[in-house]
Each structure stands twice: as structure tokens, then as C-alpha cells.
Design a protein around this motif. Structure first.
Motif, mmCIF file in Angstrom:
data_model
loop_
_atom_site.group_PDB
_atom_site.id
_atom_site.type_symbol
_atom_site.label_atom_id
_atom_site.label_comp_id
_atom_site.label_asym_id
_atom_site.label_seq_id
_atom_site.Cartn_x
_atom_site.Cartn_y
_atom_site.Cartn_z
ATOM 1 N N ILE A 6 0.329 -2.055 -9.079
ATOM 2 C CA ILE A 6 1.604 -1.399 -9.379
ATOM 3 C C ILE A 6 2.133 -0.772 -8.091
ATOM 4 O O ILE A 6 1.543 0.157 -7.556
ATOM 5 N N ILE A 7 3.237 -1.315 -7.589
ATOM 6 C CA ILE A 7 3.834 -0.844 -6.341
ATOM 7 C C ILE A 7 4.935 0.157 -6.658
ATOM 8 O O ILE A 7 5.862 -0.152 -7.411
ATOM 9 N N TYR A 38 -2.837 1.332 -8.344
ATOM 10 C CA TYR A 38 -1.570 1.960 -7.965
ATOM 11 C C TYR A 38 -1.439 2.000 -6.443
ATOM 12 O O TYR A 38 -2.360 2.407 -5.734
ATOM 13 N N TRP A 39 -0.270 1.572 -5.958
ATOM 14 C CA TRP A 39 0.050 1.700 -4.538
ATOM 15 C C TRP A 39 1.348 2.489 -4.394
ATOM 16 O O TRP A 39 2.433 1.976 -4.632
ATOM 17 N N PHE A 40 1.206 3.772 -4.040
ATOM 18 C CA PHE A 40 2.370 4.617 -3.772
ATOM 19 C C PHE A 40 2.716 4.477 -2.288
ATOM 20 O O PHE A 40 1.868 4.710 -1.420
ATOM 21 N N HIS A 64 -3.907 4.478 -4.647
ATOM 22 C CA HIS A 64 -3.916 4.275 -3.196
ATOM 23 C C HIS A 64 -2.525 4.628 -2.661
ATOM 24 O O HIS A 64 -1.552 4.683 -3.430
ATOM 25 N N TYR A 65 -2.441 4.832 -1.376
ATOM 26 C CA TYR A 65 -1.140 5.177 -0.812
ATOM 27 C C TYR A 65 -1.014 4.678 0.622
ATOM 28 O O TYR A 65 -2.004 4.457 1.326
ATOM 29 N N HIS A 84 -0.072 -4.745 0.677
ATOM 30 C CA HIS A 84 -1.324 -4.060 0.375
ATOM 31 C C HIS A 84 -1.873 -4.391 -1.016
ATOM 32 O O HIS A 84 -3.064 -4.192 -1.269
ATOM 33 N N ALA A 85 -1.025 -4.864 -1.910
ATOM 34 C CA ALA A 85 -1.464 -5.144 -3.276
ATOM 35 C C ALA A 85 -2.505 -6.260 -3.293
ATOM 36 O O ALA A 85 -2.337 -7.283 -2.633
ATOM 37 N N THR A 86 -3.557 -6.066 -4.057
ATOM 38 C CA THR A 86 -4.636 -7.059 -4.143
ATOM 39 C C THR A 86 -4.780 -7.638 -5.543
ATOM 40 O O THR A 86 -5.705 -8.417 -5.791
ATOM 41 N N GLY A 87 -3.910 -7.270 -6.461
ATOM 42 C CA GLY A 87 -4.041 -7.688 -7.851
ATOM 43 C C GLY A 87 -3.719 -9.149 -8.100
ATOM 44 O O GLY A 87 -3.056 -9.805 -7.288
ATOM 45 N N ASP A 88 -4.203 -9.642 -9.244
ATOM 46 C CA ASP A 88 -3.870 -10.998 -9.680
ATOM 47 C C ASP A 88 -2.390 -11.081 -10.046
ATOM 48 O O ASP A 88 -1.752 -12.123 -9.893
ATOM 49 N N TYR A 89 -1.871 -9.961 -10.549
ATOM 50 C CA TYR A 89 -0.451 -9.838 -10.874
ATOM 51 C C TYR A 89 0.064 -8.554 -10.234
ATOM 52 O O TYR A 89 -0.680 -7.583 -10.058
#
Length: 309
Positions: A6-7, A38-40, A64-65, A84-89
Motif C-alpha cells: 500500500i503506497i 505499508y509504504w508511507f 515502512h517509510y 520500494h513496494a515488494t508486494g504481489d499486488y
């Protein structure tokens, strides 16, 4: 377990950060088969936004930020989040909860099923916004869809769920002058939009003024259309033809009425001012495209990271 990144771009949002996280965790209870990441992305906030994020980080490893060295703009924050996102979605959301978290399960289901590669959202109404902003927003979408090959959905938000393939395609477009709404559409894939009524901010005030939105729309036109340059070319041809016709008319009048005085100095001044203004406008449009080329040629980074965790 499938991971969902989640960006969340943030700028002076210390009040909304904890409210947003709580709202998303409530939705998470209906999506227990997914691991939330979470990526803030702190876009150079001048308040205590980063402290609010760090407080959440101390409570859970899912947060994470990335903190920028200064304000680089939301477009840079979106790009940093995707990197930076590492998710499958991957989902992009605004922290002010104008992007309803309740829609997330439906959006995610559409992508996970394989029917869609990207499920986005669009506002069906703009209730609560100033009428002048609504008017110009509608005009922008009508204009850019007429002059650009890339179709933009009226009222489209950045709020969307994407597959890893779509994210990788977007990251391959590392241009400095970014217009994400256009990029999301340009990459293609199977896309769907879910309509919802406008939602007011949960707290705080928006950092988007009318002027900043106007500049953003200019970025979109320059990035995804060459129509203004074509229009200038047509204006040049029209002015040239008009001058030839005028010169022929003056020549014929001089032959037919040799001793007649050519009057109309006020009209000549108006014409000169009109042509001068037209030339300056044309130079301004061409200059805007040249400026975009100039910024791209510098190869500067889209953002500079101060710290991340």
C-alpha cells in the motif's frame, strides 16, 4: 501468504496518518489472506508527519517509510513508492481517506481473479468542491481526450490496485516530467474503473491549490499531446496566407486608385498587437516543450532520499 503493498504519499499529514492506518487495518480484517505492507512516502513535510509514521513503525513491522530531502511533489512520491513496494499486488491511496478503503476488497478481487490487470476508481460527483474547480477539471478531461491519443477517465483518481506486471511497466518509464494519470492509461493492460461519490477529507487541509492543479494539467498536456505545437503551425500558415491576401488587396487598390491615402492606423496598431501577442504565445508554448526536454536532458534524479526504513 500473498503480499499487498500500500503506497501512501504524504505531505504535512500528521493528523491523518494514524487515522488512515486504523481505517486500513479495519479493512484488513476482511482480507486476512493477505499480508499488508505499508509504504508511507514523506514528500518533505514541514510538520510532524515523519514522527507520526515512525510511531506506527515502532508498533508494527508492516509499516515502512521513505523520507525525501525536500518536497519533490506527489509524482515523485508515487514513483518512489512503486520502486520500494515488494508486494504481489500494489495499491496507491491518498492518506486523507478521500479514497474509500471499503472499496479495496472489490478492487483487489477484480485483479486477483485475473479478469483485470488494474482496477482504479473515479469520482462520479465532485460535491463539496468549488464550482470553478469542477468546471475547469471537466474542461481539462474533455480537452486532453480530444488532443491526445491516451484516453483519461474523467474523475479518475490515483487510487488503484495493480498487478506486479503493471507496476514493472510503469517503473520502466523513468521520465523526469511525470503525469501518473496519463502513465497509468498509457501502459495499457486490462483496466476497469469503479465509480463512487466524492468523500471529504477526514482531517487536515489539502495542499492542492487551484494554481497547482492548473500547472499539473499543463504538465499532462505537454507530456501526452503535441496538439499545441500543431495548432501553432496552423496559426502560422493562416497568418502567412492572410498577409499575402492583404498585400494583394493593397497592391490592387494602389493601381485602381493611385492617389488615395491608405488610412486605418488604429486598426493597423490593433493588428500589430494581435500578431505580436500571437508570436509571444507561440514562443511560450514552444518554450514549455523545450523546457521539458531541457529537464529530461539533465538526467537529474526524480527524488532524493533522506532516510528510509
Amino acid at each position: 501468504m500473498t503480499k499487498l503493498s500500500i503506497i501512501v504519499p504524504v505531505f504535512n499529514e500528521e493528523e491523518t496518518v494514524p487515522i488512515f492506518y486504523k481505517a486500513l487495518e479495519e479493512v484488513h480484517q476482511d482480507l486476512l489472506d493477505y499480508e499488508f505492507e505499508y509504504w508511507f512516502i514523506d514528500d518533505g513535510s514541514s510538520d510532524h508527519t515523519i514522527q507520526a509514521i515512525k510511531t506506527l513503525k515502532e508498533q508494527t513491522d508492516s509499516v515502512h517509510y521513505v523520507a525525501f530531502s525536500r518536497n519533490f511533489g506527489k509524482e515523485a512520491a508515487l514513483y518512489a513508492g512503486l520502486q520500494h513496494a515488494t508486494g504481489d499486488y500494489v495499491v496507491v491511496m491518498d492518506v486523507d481517506l478521500q479514497d474509500p478503503p471499503a472499496l479495496l476488497p472489490e478492487m483487489l478481487e477484480g485483479v486477483v481473479s485475473g479478469e483485470w490487470d488494474m482496477v482504479g476508481t473515479r469520482r462520479s460527483t465532485r460535491a463539496g468542491e468549488p464550482p470553478i474547480r469542477t468546471f475547469f477539471s471537466d474542461m481539462f478531461y474533455k480537452l486532453i481526450n480530444k488532443i491526445s491519443d491516451t484516453h483519461l477517465v474523467n474523475g479518475a483518481r490515483d487510487y488503484r490496485v495493480m498487478t506486479r506486471q503493471v507496476v514493472d511497466a510503469i517503473l520502466s518509464m523513468s521520465e523526469y516530467n511525470r503525469f501518473s494519470k496519463g502513465i497509468f492509461s498509457w501502459v495499457g493492460f486490462k483496466q476497469k474503473y469503479i465509480a463512487y461519490e466524492n468523500v471529504e477529507r477526514v482531517a487536515g487541509t489539502t495542499s492542492w491549490s487551484f494554481w497547482s492543479l492548473f500547472k499539473y494539467s499543463i504538465e499532462g498536456i505537454v507530456a501526452f499531446s503535441q496538439a499545441p505545437l500543431t495548432a501553432i503551425a496552423f496559426l502560422g500558415v493562416f497568418s502567412f496566407i492572410a498577409s499575402i491576401v492583404g498585400a494583394i488587396g493593397i497592391f490592387i487598390r494602389a493601381i485602381l486608385v493611385p492617389n488615395s491615402a491608405i488610412g486605418g492606423w488604429p486598426s493597423m496598431v490593433v493588428i500589430m498587437l494581435f500578431m505580436g501577442g500571437l508570436q509571444l504565445l507561440s514562443l511560450g508554448v514552444v518554450g514549455r516543450y523545450i523546457a521539458a526536454i531541457y529537464l529530461e536532458s539533465k538526467k537529474r534524479p526524480i527524488y532524493i532520499e533522506r532516510e528510509s526504513k
